[in-house]
Design a protein around this motif. Sequence first.
Motif, PDB file in Angstrom:
ATOM      1  N   PRO A  43     -37.985 -19.952  19.493  1.00 11.35           N
ATOM      2  CA  PRO A  43     -38.171 -20.693  20.881  1.00 11.35           C
ATOM      3  C   PRO A  43     -37.212 -20.039  21.658  1.00 11.35           C
ATOM      4  N   GLY A  44     -37.485 -19.576  23.092  1.00 15.74           N
ATOM      5  CA  GLY A  44     -36.888 -19.087  23.817  1.00 15.74           C
ATOM      6  C   GLY A  44     -36.539 -17.624  23.786  1.00 15.74           C
ATOM      7  N   VAL A  45     -37.220 -17.058  22.915  1.00 17.49           N
ATOM      8  CA  VAL A  45     -37.587 -15.494  22.932  1.00 17.49           C
ATOM      9  C   VAL A  45     -38.748 -14.882  23.681  1.00 17.49           C
ATOM     10  N   THR A  46     -38.605 -14.072  24.656  1.00 15.87           N
ATOM     11  CA  THR A  46     -39.497 -13.287  25.391  1.00 15.87           C
ATOM     12  C   THR A  46     -39.735 -11.810  24.781  1.00 15.87           C
ATOM     13  N   PRO A  47     -40.255 -11.709  23.820  1.00 20.66           N
ATOM     14  CA  PRO A  47     -40.429 -10.199  23.367  1.00 20.66           C
ATOM     15  C   PRO A  47     -40.464  -9.157  24.561  1.00 20.66           C
ATOM     16  N   GLY A  48     -39.750  -7.971  24.177  1.00 23.54           N
ATOM     17  CA  GLY A  48     -39.691  -6.984  25.093  1.00 23.54           C
ATOM     18  C   GLY A  48     -40.772  -5.965  24.616  1.00 23.54           C
ATOM     19  N   ASN A  49     -40.292  -4.648  24.850  1.00 22.88           N
ATOM     20  CA  ASN A  49     -41.163  -3.561  24.185  1.00 22.88           C
ATOM     21  C   ASN A  49     -40.189  -2.598  23.649  1.00 22.88           C
ATOM     22  N   GLY A  50     -40.667  -1.923  22.713  1.00 20.89           N
ATOM     23  CA  GLY A  50     -40.118  -0.664  22.067  1.00 20.89           C
ATOM     24  C   GLY A  50     -39.954   0.657  23.159  1.00 20.89           C
ATOM     25  N   LEU A  51     -39.082   1.320  23.105  1.00 24.76           N
ATOM     26  CA  LEU A  51     -38.780   2.653  24.097  1.00 24.76           C
ATOM     27  C   LEU A  51     -39.432   3.751  23.415  1.00 24.76           C
ATOM     28  N   GLN A  52     -39.752   4.852  24.047  1.00 22.93           N
ATOM     29  CA  GLN A  52     -40.065   6.188  23.443  1.00 22.93           C
ATOM     30  C   GLN A  52     -38.741   6.814  23.154  1.00 22.93           C
ATOM     31  N   PRO A  53     -38.698   7.735  22.420  1.00 24.56           N
ATOM     32  CA  PRO A  53     -37.148   8.418  22.293  1.00 24.56           C
ATOM     33  C   PRO A  53     -36.496   8.976  23.412  1.00 24.56           C
ATOM     34  N   PRO A  54     -35.349   8.938  23.449  1.00 24.32           N
ATOM     35  CA  PRO A  54     -34.431   9.298  24.627  1.00 24.32           C
ATOM     36  C   PRO A  54     -34.754  10.506  25.114  1.00 24.32           C
ATOM     37  N   ASP A  55     -35.613  11.775  24.496  1.00 24.24           N
ATOM     38  CA  ASP A  55     -35.992  12.871  25.169  1.00 24.24           C
ATOM     39  C   ASP A  55     -37.128  12.755  25.950  1.00 24.24           C
ATOM     40  N   THR A  56     -37.545  11.573  25.812  1.00 27.76           N
ATOM     41  CA  THR A  56     -38.785  11.411  26.990  1.00 27.76           C
ATOM     42  C   THR A  56     -38.349  11.004  28.182  1.00 27.76           C
ATOM     43  N   ALA A  57     -37.069  10.448  28.440  1.00 30.49           N
ATOM     44  CA  ALA A  57     -36.598   9.961  29.553  1.00 30.49           C
ATOM     45  C   ALA A  57     -36.585  11.080  30.571  1.00 30.49           C
ATOM     46  N   THR A  58     -36.407  10.424  31.877  1.00 28.94           N
ATOM     47  CA  THR A  58     -36.189  11.108  33.216  1.00 28.94           C
ATOM     48  C   THR A  58     -35.230  10.354  34.015  1.00 28.94           C
ATOM     49  N   THR A  59     -34.182  10.988  34.316  1.00 32.82           N
ATOM     50  CA  THR A  59     -32.914  10.340  35.083  1.00 32.82           C
ATOM     51  C   THR A  59     -33.228  10.537  36.619  1.00 32.82           C
ATOM     52  N   VAL A  60     -33.099   9.873  37.383  1.00 32.95           N
ATOM     53  CA  VAL A  60     -33.365  10.004  38.713  1.00 32.95           C
ATOM     54  C   VAL A  60     -32.093   9.493  39.626  1.00 32.95           C
ATOM     55  N   ARG A  61     -31.708  10.328  40.468  1.00 34.78           N
ATOM     56  CA  ARG A  61     -30.529  10.051  41.465  1.00 34.78           C
ATOM     57  C   ARG A  61     -31.098  10.519  42.927  1.00 34.78           C
ATOM     58  N   VAL A  62     -30.410   9.931  43.725  1.00 27.33           N
ATOM     59  CA  VAL A  62     -30.766  10.303  45.064  1.00 27.33           C
ATOM     60  C   VAL A  62     -29.497  10.547  45.682  1.00 27.33           C
ATOM     61  N   GLN A  63     -29.384  11.951  46.232  1.00 24.75           N
ATOM     62  CA  GLN A  63     -28.201  12.670  46.720  1.00 24.75           C
ATOM     63  C   GLN A  63     -28.614  13.254  48.204  1.00 24.75           C
ATOM     64  N   ASP A  64     -27.788  12.824  49.213  1.00 27.40           N
ATOM     65  CA  ASP A  64     -28.161  13.210  50.474  1.00 27.40           C
ATOM     66  C   ASP A  64     -29.522  13.053  50.852  1.00 27.40           C
ATOM     67  N   GLY A  65     -30.020  11.887  50.513  1.00 23.56           N
ATOM     68  CA  GLY A  65     -31.508  11.613  50.713  1.00 23.56           C
ATOM     69  C   GLY A  65     -32.511  12.464  49.929  1.00 23.56           C
TER      70      GLY A  65
END
Length: 119
Positions: A43-65
Motif C-alpha cells: 500500500p502506498g507504492v506507485t510502480p514506476g518503470n525500468g529504464l533502458q541502459p545509460p548508453d541510450t540516454a541523450t543529455t539536453v542543455r540550452v546554451q545561448d538559446g
Amino acid sequence: MKYMLLIHQGTTPTPLDPDAWATLTPDEQQEIYAAYQEINATPGVTPGNGLQPPDTATTVRVQDGATLTTDGPFVDVKEALNGYFIYEADDLDAAIALAAKVPAARLGGAVEVRPIMEW
C-alpha cells in the motif's frame, strides 16, 4: 510524505542482461521477481518503470538559446539508474525499510530514497 526510490543496479544481474541473469539459479530469479511483486503490492507504492541502459540516454542543455544534445549520459556513473517507484509513507524509516527489500540493494546495487517536493 512521498518518496522516490531510485534503483541503481550496480552489478546486480537483470533479465535485460541475459548472460548475467543466467548466473542466477531459477530459484534466485524467482525470488527477485517475487520481491518486486511484493513491493508493487505494498500500500502506498506507485510502480514506476525500468529504464533502458545509460548508453541510450541523450543529455539536453540550452546554451545561448541553442539546444545542445549529447549522446549517452552526461556523467560517467558506476551505478546507473535502472528504475524507480514512488512510495507514500508515514516517514523516512518506512521508506528505508521498503528500499531494503529491493533486490538491487543486497545484490551489488543501491536504492536512493529521496523525498518528493510537493508544491
